[in-house]
Design a protein around this motif. Structure first.
Motif, PDB file in Angstrom:
ATOM      1  N   LEU A   1      18.278  -8.112 -11.898  1.00 52.55           N
ATOM      2  CA  LEU A   1      17.419  -7.838 -10.754  1.00 52.55           C
ATOM      3  C   LEU A   1      17.913  -8.662  -9.565  1.00 52.55           C
ATOM      4  CD1 LEU A   1      14.668  -6.656  -9.632  1.00 52.55           C
ATOM      5  CD2 LEU A   1      13.624  -8.785 -10.438  1.00 52.55           C
ATOM      6  N   ILE A   2      18.097  -8.002  -8.395  1.00 49.03           N
ATOM      7  CA  ILE A   2      18.589  -8.736  -7.228  1.00 49.03           C
ATOM      8  C   ILE A   2      17.580  -8.757  -6.068  1.00 49.03           C
ATOM      9  CG2 ILE A   2      21.010  -8.362  -7.803  1.00 49.03           C
ATOM     10  CD1 ILE A   2      21.093  -6.171  -5.668  1.00 49.03           C
ATOM     11  N   TYR A   3      16.520  -7.929  -6.170  1.00 42.20           N
ATOM     12  CA  TYR A   3      15.518  -7.905  -5.093  1.00 42.20           C
ATOM     13  C   TYR A   3      14.218  -7.336  -5.639  1.00 42.20           C
ATOM     14  CZ  TYR A   3      13.100  -6.261  -0.856  1.00 42.20           C
ATOM     15  OH  TYR A   3      12.172  -6.022   0.128  1.00 42.20           O
ATOM     16  N   SER A   4      13.102  -7.908  -5.166  1.00 40.38           N
ATOM     17  CA  SER A   4      11.791  -7.400  -5.561  1.00 40.38           C
ATOM     18  C   SER A   4      10.826  -7.567  -4.400  1.00 40.38           C
ATOM     19  CB  SER A   4      11.267  -8.160  -6.781  1.00 40.38           C
ATOM     20  OG  SER A   4       9.997  -7.661  -7.181  1.00 40.38           O
ATOM     21  N   ALA A   5       9.977  -6.565  -4.169  1.00 42.63           N
ATOM     22  CA  ALA A   5       8.999  -6.623  -3.082  1.00 42.63           C
ATOM     23  C   ALA A   5       7.704  -5.958  -3.509  1.00 42.63           C
ATOM     24  CB  ALA A   5       9.549  -5.954  -1.828  1.00 42.63           C
ATOM     25  N   GLN A   6       6.586  -6.540  -3.088  1.00 40.00           N
ATOM     26  CA  GLN A   6       5.272  -5.993  -3.365  1.00 40.00           C
ATOM     27  C   GLN A   6       4.575  -5.696  -2.036  1.00 40.00           C
ATOM     28  OE1 GLN A   6       6.308  -9.067  -4.858  1.00 40.00           O
ATOM     29  NE2 GLN A   6       7.172  -7.750  -6.438  1.00 40.00           N
ATOM     30  N   THR A   7       3.930  -4.540  -1.967  1.00 41.54           N
ATOM     31  CA  THR A   7       3.207  -4.163  -0.754  1.00 41.54           C
ATOM     32  C   THR A   7       1.828  -3.622  -1.126  1.00 41.54           C
ATOM     33  OG1 THR A   7       3.887  -1.845  -0.654  1.00 41.54           O
ATOM     34  CG2 THR A   7       5.377  -3.450   0.339  1.00 41.54           C
ATOM     35  N   GLN A   8       0.970  -3.565  -0.106  1.00 40.62           N
ATOM     36  CA  GLN A   8      -0.352  -2.965  -0.275  1.00 40.62           C
ATOM     37  C   GLN A   8      -0.627  -2.033   0.893  1.00 40.62           C
ATOM     38  OE1 GLN A   8      -4.473  -4.976   0.237  1.00 40.62           O
ATOM     39  NE2 GLN A   8      -4.108  -5.013  -1.973  1.00 40.62           N
ATOM     40  N   SER A   9      -1.050  -0.816   0.572  1.00 35.48           N
ATOM     41  CA  SER A   9      -1.466   0.152   1.584  1.00 35.48           C
ATOM     42  C   SER A   9      -2.973   0.336   1.482  1.00 35.48           C
ATOM     43  CB  SER A   9      -0.765   1.502   1.373  1.00 35.48           C
ATOM     44  OG  SER A   9       0.631   1.374   1.538  1.00 35.48           O
ATOM     45  N   VAL A  10      -3.659   0.211   2.604  1.00 38.43           N
ATOM     46  CA  VAL A  10      -5.114   0.330   2.637  1.00 38.43           C
ATOM     47  C   VAL A  10      -5.495   1.580   3.419  1.00 38.43           C
ATOM     48  CG1 VAL A  10      -7.287  -0.755   3.315  1.00 38.43           C
ATOM     49  CG2 VAL A  10      -5.360  -2.169   2.548  1.00 38.43           C
ATOM     50  N   ASP A  11      -6.228   2.471   2.774  1.00 35.78           N
ATOM     51  CA  ASP A  11      -6.711   3.707   3.386  1.00 35.78           C
ATOM     52  C   ASP A  11      -5.629   4.467   4.157  1.00 35.78           C
ATOM     53  OD1 ASP A  11      -9.271   3.482   2.401  1.00 35.78           O
ATOM     54  OD2 ASP A  11     -10.025   2.401   4.137  1.00 35.78           O
ATOM     55  N   PRO A  12      -4.497   4.786   3.518  1.00 38.97           N
ATOM     56  CA  PRO A  12      -3.493   5.574   4.235  1.00 38.97           C
ATOM     57  C   PRO A  12      -4.063   6.944   4.588  1.00 38.97           C
ATOM     58  CG  PRO A  12      -2.984   5.482   1.895  1.00 38.97           C
ATOM     59  CD  PRO A  12      -4.109   4.522   2.124  1.00 38.97           C
ATOM     60  N   PRO A  13      -3.859   7.443   5.818  1.00 35.61           N
ATOM     61  CA  PRO A  13      -4.452   8.719   6.228  1.00 35.61           C
ATOM     62  C   PRO A  13      -3.924   9.905   5.440  1.00 35.61           C
ATOM     63  CG  PRO A  13      -2.911   7.912   7.878  1.00 35.61           C
ATOM     64  CD  PRO A  13      -3.090   6.803   6.899  1.00 35.61           C
ATOM     65  N   THR A  14      -2.630   9.863   5.084  1.00 37.50           N
ATOM     66  CA  THR A  14      -2.016  10.934   4.284  1.00 37.50           C
ATOM     67  C   THR A  14      -0.952  10.320   3.385  1.00 37.50           C
ATOM     68  OG1 THR A  14      -0.259  11.381   5.907  1.00 37.50           O
ATOM     69  CG2 THR A  14      -2.335  12.625   6.151  1.00 37.50           C
ATOM     70  N   ALA A  15      -0.553  11.073   2.359  1.00 39.54           N
ATOM     71  CA  ALA A  15       0.530  10.628   1.487  1.00 39.54           C
ATOM     72  C   ALA A  15       1.840  10.545   2.263  1.00 39.54           C
ATOM     73  CB  ALA A  15       0.665  11.582   0.304  1.00 39.54           C
ATOM     74  N   VAL A  16       2.036  11.475   3.175  1.00 43.63           N
ATOM     75  CA  VAL A  16       3.252  11.490   3.995  1.00 43.63           C
ATOM     76  C   VAL A  16       3.356  10.215   4.819  1.00 43.63           C
ATOM     77  CG1 VAL A  16       4.427  12.668   5.900  1.00 43.63           C
ATOM     78  CG2 VAL A  16       3.348  14.012   4.085  1.00 43.63           C
ATOM     79  N   ARG A  17       2.254   9.841   5.447  1.00 41.99           N
ATOM     80  CA  ARG A  17       2.250   8.648   6.285  1.00 41.99           C
ATOM     81  C   ARG A  17       2.447   7.389   5.445  1.00 41.99           C
ATOM     82  NH1 ARG A  17       3.608   7.050  11.232  1.00 41.99           N
ATOM     83  NH2 ARG A  17       2.337   5.305  11.987  1.00 41.99           N
ATOM     84  N   GLN A  18       1.833   7.333   4.271  1.00 42.29           N
ATOM     85  CA  GLN A  18       1.979   6.164   3.417  1.00 42.29           C
ATOM     86  C   GLN A  18       3.438   5.974   3.008  1.00 42.29           C
ATOM     87  OE1 GLN A  18       0.129   4.074  -0.607  1.00 42.29           O
ATOM     88  NE2 GLN A  18      -0.256   6.241  -0.263  1.00 42.29           N
ATOM     89  N   ALA A  19       4.093   7.054   2.599  1.00 46.12           N
ATOM     90  CA  ALA A  19       5.488   6.969   2.164  1.00 46.12           C
ATOM     91  C   ALA A  19       6.403   6.548   3.311  1.00 46.12           C
ATOM     92  CB  ALA A  19       5.941   8.313   1.598  1.00 46.12           C
ATOM     93  N   TYR A  20       6.129   7.080   4.490  1.00 49.67           N
ATOM     94  CA  TYR A  20       6.931   6.743   5.673  1.00 49.67           C
ATOM     95  C   TYR A  20       6.808   5.250   6.010  1.00 49.67           C
ATOM     96  CZ  TYR A  20       8.210   6.467  10.624  1.00 49.67           C
ATOM     97  OH  TYR A  20       8.762   6.097  11.822  1.00 49.67           O
ATOM     98  N   LEU A  21       5.568   4.740   6.068  1.00 47.92           N
ATOM     99  CA  LEU A  21       5.350   3.337   6.405  1.00 47.92           C
ATOM    100  C   LEU A  21       5.893   2.413   5.313  1.00 47.92           C
ATOM    101  CD1 LEU A  21       1.724   3.481   7.882  1.00 47.92           C
ATOM    102  CD2 LEU A  21       3.885   3.248   9.141  1.00 47.92           C
ATOM    103  N   TYR A  22       5.776   2.837   4.066  1.00 45.40           N
ATOM    104  CA  TYR A  22       6.283   2.022   2.961  1.00 45.40           C
ATOM    105  C   TYR A  22       7.788   1.851   3.076  1.00 45.40           C
ATOM    106  CZ  TYR A  22       7.191   0.290  -1.723  1.00 45.40           C
ATOM    107  OH  TYR A  22       7.600  -0.490  -2.779  1.00 45.40           O
ATOM    108  N   ALA A  23       8.491   2.964   3.280  1.00 41.76           N
ATOM    109  CA  ALA A  23       9.953   2.904   3.385  1.00 41.76           C
ATOM    110  C   ALA A  23      10.388   2.026   4.550  1.00 41.76           C
ATOM    111  CB  ALA A  23      10.520   4.313   3.522  1.00 41.76           C
ATOM    112  N   LYS A  24       9.700   2.177   5.683  1.00 40.28           N
ATOM    113  CA  LYS A  24      10.003   1.350   6.849  1.00 40.28           C
ATOM    114  C   LYS A  24       9.822  -0.135   6.526  1.00 40.28           C
ATOM    115  CE  LYS A  24      10.801   4.183  10.427  1.00 40.28           C
ATOM    116  NZ  LYS A  24      12.008   4.060  11.299  1.00 40.28           N
TER     117      LYS A  24
END
Length: 212
Positions: free
Chosen positions: A174-197
């Protein structure tokens, strides 16, 4: 009046932003890790059946953002189909399949938890750049009067907790690990976009992605 309208719009946008967010909660990488354009990254998302639409969205958005940085990335779902890495495949067979697609690294994306929470928001004033300062005595006073004496209330939030791990197949680690939290994303599309960014931004900050 025009100034008050602009402040009202700004306050409304800030309120919307507060209701939904995607933030990085923690991340880590090995000291010598750095992504190379000649090393292919296979992005593999793992989500529950009821969230299946997120699998393709997460993989596609991460592939897009990684390619923007000049990296060679591909979606496992689009490369192999939906059931290529099921229960019956061994570690040896899985790695061989990845190697046959010229993958040197694997970026896994796992939905660790999704839960709906109810929390109590207490009464009382909250400081902020409100437009009432510009409208005279009564708008200012009445706003703060209401804030002082309004009752508290309950609000519900849906929280998605994600983890991304980057494995190097050559080094077997393993060379990298990251944890994130999304709260009330308006759509699945928006959540995936913001996550990748968020993930690619952190990779750059961690100097996993080199800036020329």
């Amino acid at each position: 009046m025009k100034k008050m309208g602009l402040f009202a719009i700004s306050a409304g946008l800030l309120l919307l932003a507060a209701c939904s967010s995607t933030k990085l909660t923690s991340s880590w990488k090995t000291s010598d890790a750095q992504l190379q354009p000649d090393k292919k990254i296979m992005v593999m998302a793992l989500v529950p059946k009821q969230e299946k639409q997120l699998q393709a969205l997460m993989e596609d958005n991460l592939v897009t953002e990684l390619k923007k940085e000049g990296l060679n990335a591909a979606s496992a779902l689009r490369t192999y189909g939906p059931n290529a890495f099921g229960d019956n495949i061994s570690e040896k067979a899985a790695i061989r399949k990845l190697r046959n697609s010229d993958a040197s690294q694997v970026l896994t994306v796992v939905l660790l938890d999704k839960k709906r929470e109810k929390e109590f928001v207490p009464a009382g004033p909250a400081y902020g750049p409100f437009p009432y300062y510009y409208g005279g005595f009564w708008p200012y006073y009445s706003r703060w009067y209401g804030a002082m004496y309004r009752p508290g209330y309950y609000q519900s939030n849906t929280k998605y907790n994600w983890e991304s791990n980057l494995y190097d197949l050559d080094q077997h680690k393993l060379i990298y690990s990251a944890q994130t939290q999304s709260v009330d994303p308006p759509t699945a599309v928006r959540q995936a976009y913001l996550y990748a960014k968020q993930i690619v931004k952190d990779m750059t900050k961690q100097q996993l992605i080199a800036r020329n």
